[in-house]
Write a protein that holds these residues in place. Structure first.
Motif: not given
Length: 101
Positions: A52-53, A58-62, A78-79
């Motif tokens: 997912x990350x 890849x689609x949204x670098x921000x 992430x946690x």
């Protein structure tokens, strides 16, 4: 973040190959063990989070920038991923001590 993605997938591949060898060594003990099943579910979940990350970045670098709409979701996942990796290690150690149920 993109520079580490291949390392992550190669490490997971090594984990799967060595885990397969361990299962082949003692299949009855490994396959029938509930702790092993929990470990595999956690590993599948962590692979899904990683995918997912990778796709989101890849689609949204921000994707994880401060003030981004997905920042809270990203930090939460992430946690959760870190907790799951720790749980995978603990489950791996407990497989030897918990018999097949």
């Amino acid at each position: 973040t993109f520079q580490f993605t291949p390392w992550i997938w190669w490490a997971i591949l090594v984990l799967l190959l060595t885990g397969t060898l361990q299962i082949l060594a003692e299949p009855a003990r490994e396959i029938m063990n509930n702790v092993m099943r929990i470990k595999m579910l956690l590993l599948i979940t962590v692979c899904g989070i990683t995918y997912y990350y990778s796709k989101a970045l890849r689609t949204d670098p921000n994707f994880l920038d401060v003030g981004g709409a997905h920042r809270t979701l990203g930090l939460s996942l992430a946690s959760l991923s870190i907790v799951f990796w720790g749980s995978i290690v603990v489950c791996g150690r407990f497989i030897a001590y918990v018999g097949a149920i």
